[in-house]
Design a protein around this motif. Structure first.
Motif, PDB file in Angstrom:
ATOM      1  N   ASP A  40       0.874  -1.171   0.000  1.00  0.00           N
ATOM      2  CA  ASP A  40       0.000   0.000   0.000  1.00  0.00           C
ATOM      3  C   ASP A  40       0.910   1.219   0.000  1.00  0.00           C
ATOM      4  N   ARG A  41       0.882   1.972  -1.096  1.00  0.00           N
ATOM      5  CA  ARG A  41       1.829   3.065  -1.282  1.00  0.00           C
ATOM      6  C   ARG A  41       1.227   4.440  -0.977  1.00  0.00           C
ATOM      7  N   GLY A  42      -0.048   4.516  -0.602  1.00  0.00           N
ATOM      8  CA  GLY A  42      -0.708   5.821  -0.503  1.00  0.00           C
ATOM      9  C   GLY A  42      -1.029   6.217   0.917  1.00  0.00           C
ATOM     10  N   GLY A  43      -1.767   7.306   1.023  1.00  0.00           N
ATOM     11  CA  GLY A  43      -2.284   7.747   2.303  1.00  0.00           C
ATOM     12  C   GLY A  43      -1.312   8.517   3.160  1.00  0.00           C
ATOM     13  N   GLY A  44      -0.155   8.870   2.651  1.00  0.00           N
ATOM     14  CA  GLY A  44       0.816   9.633   3.428  1.00  0.00           C
ATOM     15  C   GLY A  44       1.414   8.876   4.589  1.00  0.00           C
ATOM     16  N   GLN A  45       1.214   7.573   4.633  1.00  0.00           N
ATOM     17  CA  GLN A  45       1.743   6.759   5.732  1.00  0.00           C
ATOM     18  C   GLN A  45       3.001   5.988   5.334  1.00  0.00           C
ATOM     19  N   GLY A  46       3.577   6.301   4.165  1.00  0.00           N
ATOM     20  CA  GLY A  46       4.723   5.530   3.685  1.00  0.00           C
ATOM     21  C   GLY A  46       4.277   4.226   3.065  1.00  0.00           C
ATOM     22  N   VAL A  47       5.199   3.306   2.917  1.00  0.00           N
ATOM     23  CA  VAL A  47       4.915   2.017   2.295  1.00  0.00           C
ATOM     24  C   VAL A  47       4.517   1.017   3.370  1.00  0.00           C
ATOM     25  N   ARG A  48       3.409   0.302   3.135  1.00  0.00           N
ATOM     26  CA  ARG A  48       2.967  -0.731   4.064  1.00  0.00           C
ATOM     27  C   ARG A  48       2.595  -1.981   3.272  1.00  0.00           C
ATOM     28  N   LEU A  49       2.780  -3.131   3.919  1.00  0.00           N
ATOM     29  CA  LEU A  49       2.346  -4.380   3.301  1.00  0.00           C
ATOM     30  C   LEU A  49       0.826  -4.476   3.340  1.00  0.00           C
ATOM     31  N   THR A  50       0.249  -4.952   2.245  1.00  0.00           N
ATOM     32  CA  THR A  50      -1.177  -5.269   2.252  1.00  0.00           C
ATOM     33  C   THR A  50      -1.373  -6.616   2.933  1.00  0.00           C
ATOM     34  N   ASP A  51      -2.626  -7.013   3.126  1.00  0.00           N
ATOM     35  CA  ASP A  51      -2.905  -8.333   3.700  1.00  0.00           C
ATOM     36  C   ASP A  51      -2.294  -9.425   2.830  1.00  0.00           C
ATOM     37  N   ALA A  52      -2.421  -9.276   1.513  1.00  0.00           N
ATOM     38  CA  ALA A  52      -1.828 -10.257   0.598  1.00  0.00           C
ATOM     39  C   ALA A  52      -0.304 -10.247   0.718  1.00  0.00           C
ATOM     40  N   GLY A  53       0.274  -9.055   0.886  1.00  0.00           N
ATOM     41  CA  GLY A  53       1.726  -8.950   1.029  1.00  0.00           C
ATOM     42  C   GLY A  53       2.226  -9.654   2.271  1.00  0.00           C
ATOM     43  N   ARG A  54       1.486  -9.529   3.370  1.00  0.00           N
ATOM     44  CA  ARG A  54       1.886 -10.201   4.603  1.00  0.00           C
ATOM     45  C   ARG A  54       1.787 -11.721   4.454  1.00  0.00           C
ATOM     46  N   ARG A  55       0.753 -12.200   3.760  1.00  0.00           N
ATOM     47  CA  ARG A  55       0.635 -13.645   3.547  1.00  0.00           C
ATOM     48  C   ARG A  55       1.718 -14.166   2.617  1.00  0.00           C
ATOM     49  N   PHE A  56       2.128 -13.332   1.675  1.00  0.00           N
ATOM     50  CA  PHE A  56       3.125 -13.735   0.676  1.00  0.00           C
ATOM     51  C   PHE A  56       4.547 -13.742   1.265  1.00  0.00           C
ATOM     52  N   LEU A  57       4.821 -12.897   2.257  1.00  0.00           N
ATOM     53  CA  LEU A  57       6.186 -12.634   2.697  1.00  0.00           C
ATOM     54  C   LEU A  57       6.902 -13.874   3.218  1.00  0.00           C
ATOM     55  N   GLU A  58       6.321 -14.581   4.197  1.00  0.00           N
ATOM     56  CA  GLU A  58       7.049 -15.681   4.827  1.00  0.00           C
ATOM     57  C   GLU A  58       7.294 -16.855   3.885  1.00  0.00           C
ATOM     58  N   PRO A  59       6.295 -17.304   3.083  1.00  0.00           N
ATOM     59  CA  PRO A  59       6.606 -18.362   2.100  1.00  0.00           C
ATOM     60  C   PRO A  59       7.675 -17.934   1.099  1.00  0.00           C
ATOM     61  N   ALA A  60       7.654 -16.657   0.714  1.00  0.00           N
ATOM     62  CA  ALA A  60       8.674 -16.183  -0.220  1.00  0.00           C
ATOM     63  C   ALA A  60      10.056 -16.233   0.411  1.00  0.00           C
ATOM     64  N   ARG A  61      10.157 -15.851   1.688  1.00  0.00           N
ATOM     65  CA  ARG A  61      11.448 -15.927   2.387  1.00  0.00           C
ATOM     66  C   ARG A  61      11.959 -17.352   2.436  1.00  0.00           C
ATOM     67  N   ARG A  62      11.068 -18.297   2.747  1.00  0.00           N
ATOM     68  CA  ARG A  62      11.496 -19.699   2.819  1.00  0.00           C
ATOM     69  C   ARG A  62      11.958 -20.207   1.464  1.00  0.00           C
TER      70      ARG A  62
END
Length: 303
Positions: A40-62
């Motif tokens: 999620d790149r908007g909202g003036g809050q900087g870059v944040r992981l979306t729900d899909a991004g959080r689910r994707f992160l750990e399997p991708a690391r492994r």
């Protein structure tokens, strides 16, 4: 992974040595292939992981870690087996080198650690693949070892020592002598246990600057003695002699130590070579009625 860790495209691009524009394009292609946004790149809050991004992160690391291990497995098969040999005053390479040479590739690359704790740390950090020396508990989790040789130990004395002319000695005869040690006695497990077991109350210390310098210090006091494995070739230091110890004969236990997980591909061949030589040269013979091992020490089955 860098963007997920940094949550900042500029810092992530810098850590990956690519431009921010190139990194953004790679992420956009990945999101397009997955059919969902990862950040999620908007909202003036900087870059944040979306729900899909959080689910994707750990399997991708492994997955990436598995790929790294696969590459390392291929490369490790062609690099030397890095073996630390500590306790170098006792010349462990005289045992290890011929066996390693007979085992063939990969070549052995020796190192020289200070003591068991420093060598264990190097193993756990991946700085070395294995280590050869005297192992004593406790060992850090993640390490394992195999006993490969039990070597008789001699008393080494100056020619002016009162017992220097004896053909052999019982350890208890050294009670009135001074144990000469290459460093602090409380850091030298074998010598410390010997002194405690056989009632040697006095000791004197020397820096470990090699066998010749160390053994020359025996002349500093006619009561001094030290212990050396029987097969260690003594330097040509005038006025010293080696006397066998009997009833009981102290045994110095040599082991090979390595990480339990992801061992170097060359390790099985080295272990097999050590086992073969142990059988041929009777390296693991032990008779509790005749020999002494510090406790607790791994003892092979006499049968």
């Amino acid at each position: 992974m860098g963007t997920a860790r940094e949550l900042h495209f500029g810092r992530a691009a810098e850590s990956l040595s690519v431009s921010q524009q190139a990194l953004s394009k790679r992420i956009a292609r990945l999101e397009s292939a997955l059919g969902t946004p990862l950040f999620d790149r908007g909202g003036g809050q900087g870059v944040r992981l979306t729900d899909a991004g959080r689910r994707f992160l750990e399997p991708a690391r492994r997955t990436l870690a598995a790929a790294d291990r696969a590459v390392a497995a291929v490369r490790d098969g062609h690099r030397p087996l890095r073996v630390d040999v500590w306790g170098h005053l006792y010349a462990p390479m005289r045992t290890l080198a011929p066996v390693a040479a007979a085992a063939g590739e990969p070549a052995l690359e020796p190192g020289h650690g200070r003591d068991l704790p420093s060598v264990a740390a190097a193993l756990l950090h991946g700085d070395v693949d294995a280590a050869f020396g005297r192992v004593h508990p406790p060992l850090p989790a993640g390490l394992t070892h195999r006993l490969v040789r039990l070597e008789p130990v001699d008393a080494v004395l100056g020619a002016d020592h009162p017992l220097a002319a004896e053909p052999e000695l019982r350890p208890e005869q050294l009670r009135g002598s001074v144990l000469w040690t290459p460093g602090a006695l409380d850091r030298l497990d074998f010598l410390h246990r010997f002194a405690r077991r056989f009632g040697v109350a006095e000791h004197a210390e020397s820096p470990n600057l090699g066998p010749e310098h160390f053994l020359s210090g025996l002349h500093g006091d006619p009561r001094r003695f030290t212990l050396m494995p029987a097969d260690v070739p003594l330097p040509r230091t005038p006025g010293i002699r080696s006397v066998p110890l009997v009833r009981p004969t102290p045994l110095y236990a040599w082991s090979l130590l390595w990480r339990a997980a992801d061992p170097h591909p060359g390790l099985p061949a080295l272990l097999a070579g050590l086992a073969e030589e142990a059988g041929r040269s009777r390296w693991l013979e032990y008779d509790p009625a005749r020999d002494w091992l510090p406790e607790p020490e791994p003892v092979p089955d006499p049968a």
